[in-house]
Scaffold this motif. Structure first.
Motif, PDB file in Angstrom:
ATOM      1  N   SER A 171     -24.966  78.602  90.015  1.00 37.74           N
ATOM      2  CA  SER A 171     -23.892  79.480  90.506  1.00 37.74           C
ATOM      3  C   SER A 171     -23.087  78.748  91.002  1.00 37.74           C
ATOM      4  O   SER A 171     -23.251  77.456  91.645  1.00 37.74           O
ATOM      5  N   GLY A 172     -21.954  79.304  91.353  1.00 36.48           N
ATOM      6  CA  GLY A 172     -20.693  78.625  92.105  1.00 36.48           C
ATOM      7  C   GLY A 172     -19.680  78.426  90.931  1.00 36.48           C
ATOM      8  O   GLY A 172     -19.527  79.044  89.886  1.00 36.48           O
ATOM      9  N   ASP A 173     -18.326  77.597  91.400  1.00 35.95           N
ATOM     10  CA  ASP A 173     -17.328  77.801  90.878  1.00 35.95           C
ATOM     11  C   ASP A 173     -16.636  76.395  90.238  1.00 35.95           C
ATOM     12  O   ASP A 173     -15.681  76.318  89.390  1.00 35.95           O
ATOM     13  N   ASP A 174     -17.346  75.307  90.380  1.00 38.75           N
ATOM     14  CA  ASP A 174     -17.025  74.016  89.906  1.00 38.75           C
ATOM     15  C   ASP A 174     -17.726  73.645  88.715  1.00 38.75           C
ATOM     16  O   ASP A 174     -18.458  73.034  88.468  1.00 38.75           O
ATOM     17  N   ALA A 175     -16.971  74.111  87.534  1.00 38.27           N
ATOM     18  CA  ALA A 175     -17.515  73.757  86.227  1.00 38.27           C
ATOM     19  C   ALA A 175     -17.426  72.479  85.920  1.00 38.27           C
ATOM     20  O   ALA A 175     -18.474  71.890  85.163  1.00 38.27           O
ATOM     21  N   ASP A 176     -16.653  71.510  86.500  1.00 36.33           N
ATOM     22  CA  ASP A 176     -16.487  70.283  85.948  1.00 36.33           C
ATOM     23  C   ASP A 176     -17.676  69.410  86.601  1.00 36.33           C
ATOM     24  O   ASP A 176     -18.359  68.674  85.941  1.00 36.33           O
ATOM     25  N   THR A 177     -18.098  69.763  87.808  1.00 35.05           N
ATOM     26  CA  THR A 177     -19.311  68.928  88.334  1.00 35.05           C
ATOM     27  C   THR A 177     -20.730  69.548  87.526  1.00 35.05           C
ATOM     28  O   THR A 177     -21.378  68.773  87.518  1.00 35.05           O
ATOM     29  N   ALA A 178     -20.532  70.643  87.285  1.00 33.12           N
ATOM     30  CA  ALA A 178     -21.728  71.335  86.709  1.00 33.12           C
ATOM     31  C   ALA A 178     -21.871  70.561  85.258  1.00 33.12           C
ATOM     32  O   ALA A 178     -23.095  70.190  84.750  1.00 33.12           O
ATOM     33  N   ARG A 179     -20.875  70.288  84.511  1.00 38.51           N
ATOM     34  CA  ARG A 179     -20.944  69.411  83.305  1.00 38.51           C
ATOM     35  C   ARG A 179     -21.392  67.965  83.471  1.00 38.51           C
ATOM     36  O   ARG A 179     -21.982  67.673  82.804  1.00 38.51           O
ATOM     37  N   SER A 180     -20.765  67.794  84.598  1.00 43.06           N
ATOM     38  CA  SER A 180     -21.075  66.261  84.977  1.00 43.06           C
ATOM     39  C   SER A 180     -22.576  65.994  85.175  1.00 43.06           C
ATOM     40  O   SER A 180     -23.248  65.339  85.053  1.00 43.06           O
ATOM     41  N   ILE A 181     -23.253  66.922  85.936  1.00 38.67           N
ATOM     42  CA  ILE A 181     -24.671  67.202  86.010  1.00 38.67           C
ATOM     43  C   ILE A 181     -25.273  67.256  84.775  1.00 38.67           C
ATOM     44  O   ILE A 181     -26.381  66.524  84.473  1.00 38.67           O
ATOM     45  N   ALA A 182     -24.683  68.095  83.803  1.00 38.24           N
ATOM     46  CA  ALA A 182     -25.350  68.178  82.711  1.00 38.24           C
ATOM     47  C   ALA A 182     -25.256  66.715  81.873  1.00 38.24           C
ATOM     48  O   ALA A 182     -26.444  66.234  81.178  1.00 38.24           O
ATOM     49  N   GLN A 183     -24.306  65.890  82.091  1.00 38.57           N
ATOM     50  CA  GLN A 183     -24.192  64.695  81.407  1.00 38.57           C
ATOM     51  C   GLN A 183     -25.322  63.907  82.147  1.00 38.57           C
ATOM     52  O   GLN A 183     -25.891  62.835  81.225  1.00 38.57           O
ATOM     53  N   HIS A 184     -25.302  63.662  83.287  1.00 35.29           N
ATOM     54  CA  HIS A 184     -26.472  63.144  84.143  1.00 35.29           C
ATOM     55  C   HIS A 184     -27.761  63.350  83.701  1.00 35.29           C
ATOM     56  O   HIS A 184     -28.458  62.378  83.284  1.00 35.29           O
ATOM     57  N   ILE A 185     -28.217  64.451  83.262  1.00 33.85           N
ATOM     58  CA  ILE A 185     -29.587  64.968  82.704  1.00 33.85           C
ATOM     59  C   ILE A 185     -29.692  64.238  81.383  1.00 33.85           C
ATOM     60  O   ILE A 185     -30.858  64.045  81.118  1.00 33.85           O
ATOM     61  N   SER A 186     -28.629  64.289  80.523  1.00 34.04           N
ATOM     62  CA  SER A 186     -28.779  63.729  79.216  1.00 34.04           C
ATOM     63  C   SER A 186     -29.147  62.381  79.260  1.00 34.04           C
ATOM     64  O   SER A 186     -30.162  61.695  78.483  1.00 34.04           O
TER      65      SER A 186
END
Length: 275
Positions: A171-186
């Motif tokens: 939840s929240g509005d920072d899609a770029d950071t959310a995607r960066s966290i997804a990359q971190h998880i990978s």
């Protein structure tokens, strides 16, 4: 012998992706009837499926689809990278994903039972495996519910479909950071979202191990509790996403990065083909 035209052979090969000789032989056996030849080829392939049941499937693809408040991710596996990169296998992956998402499947069993083009997903996979000539299996299904999603699909080889997939619910509005966290998880491959999510028995087992190691190193008995807790903290940094050091800046934890961006990670799923 039936008069089999090159046009019929071409039509059947394009439909099924079968070899020239097998296609021609099936048409001859079917006396030129394309539909009957299709049945013959599928039947022969189905018999081959049983023989392939014990083979390993270390190749394949990962795919994900957002559908409202739910994102579905699948891992579809096959035997070779040759099949994995083919249009028919990728098309099968898309069809399986669409059916699983439409059915709201949360498990492999639910996905296999989902309807797909007048049959079940299980039947669809078996039919296509018969044509492809390899063992094909739906290995994993994940369903993540959230307000918003970041989906990251990574190709480990440019010639292959995505081999690593991550879905982050937030939840929240920072899609770029959310995607960066997804990359971190990978990259970091956490097992749990928070340290509180780690099962008690797993924590206690780790505690026992690090205590034995510390004693074996001759650490003072009075200092053991603090040493053990410190080593447990390192364990949590390995397995709990929010405790992990952020891949782009190891001075920050993922939790700190998310809080700074004004987002809350509520769940995630990660698949890697063959892992």
């Amino acid at each position: 012998m039936a008069n089999v035209s090159l046009e019929d052979i071409k039509t059947l090969r394009e439909r099924l992706g079968t070899g020239m000789i097998d296609t021609k032989n099936a048409l001859v056996e079917a006396e030129g009837d394309v539909e009957k030849a299709t049945e013959i080829l599928r039947l022969k392939g189905a018999k081959g499926n049983a023989k392939r049941a014990d083979r390993s499937t270390s190749e394949g693809l990962v795919a994900a689809k957002e559908n409202g408040s739910v994102t579905t991710m699948i891992e579809l596996a096959c035997e070779t990278d040759f099949v994995a990169k083919g249009e028919k296998f990728v098309g099968l992956g898309n069809a399986v994903l669409e059916a699983a998402a439409a059915a709201g499947a949360k498990t492999v069993e639910e996905a296999l039972a989902a309807p797909a083009d007048g049959k079940t997903v299980a039947d669809l996979i078996n039919d296509e495996a018969a044509i492809l000539g390899e063992k094909v299996e739906l290995r994993r299904v994940a369903s993540v519910e959230a307000e918003k999603f970041a989906i990251y699909l990574h190709r480990t080889n440019k010639d292959l479909p995505p081999q690593v997939g991550v879905v982050v619910g937030y939840s929240g509005d920072d899609a770029d950071t959310a995607r960066s966290i997804a990359q971190h998880i990978s990259f970091a491959n956490p097992s749990y979202l928070t340290r509180e999510d780690v099962p008690t028995e797993e924590v206690e087992n780790e505690r026992r191990i690090v205590e034995e190691i510390s004693r074996g190193e001759g650490k003072p008995e009075a200092a053991l509790p603090k040493i053990v807790e410190g080593r447990l903290g390192a364990f949590f940094k390995q397995v709990a996403l929010l405790d992990q050091e952020y891949a782009r800046d190891n001075k920050l934890t993922v939790k700190q990065v998310a809080e700074s961006a004004g987002i809350t990670v509520t769940g995630f799923a990660r698949f890697k083909v063959g892992a």
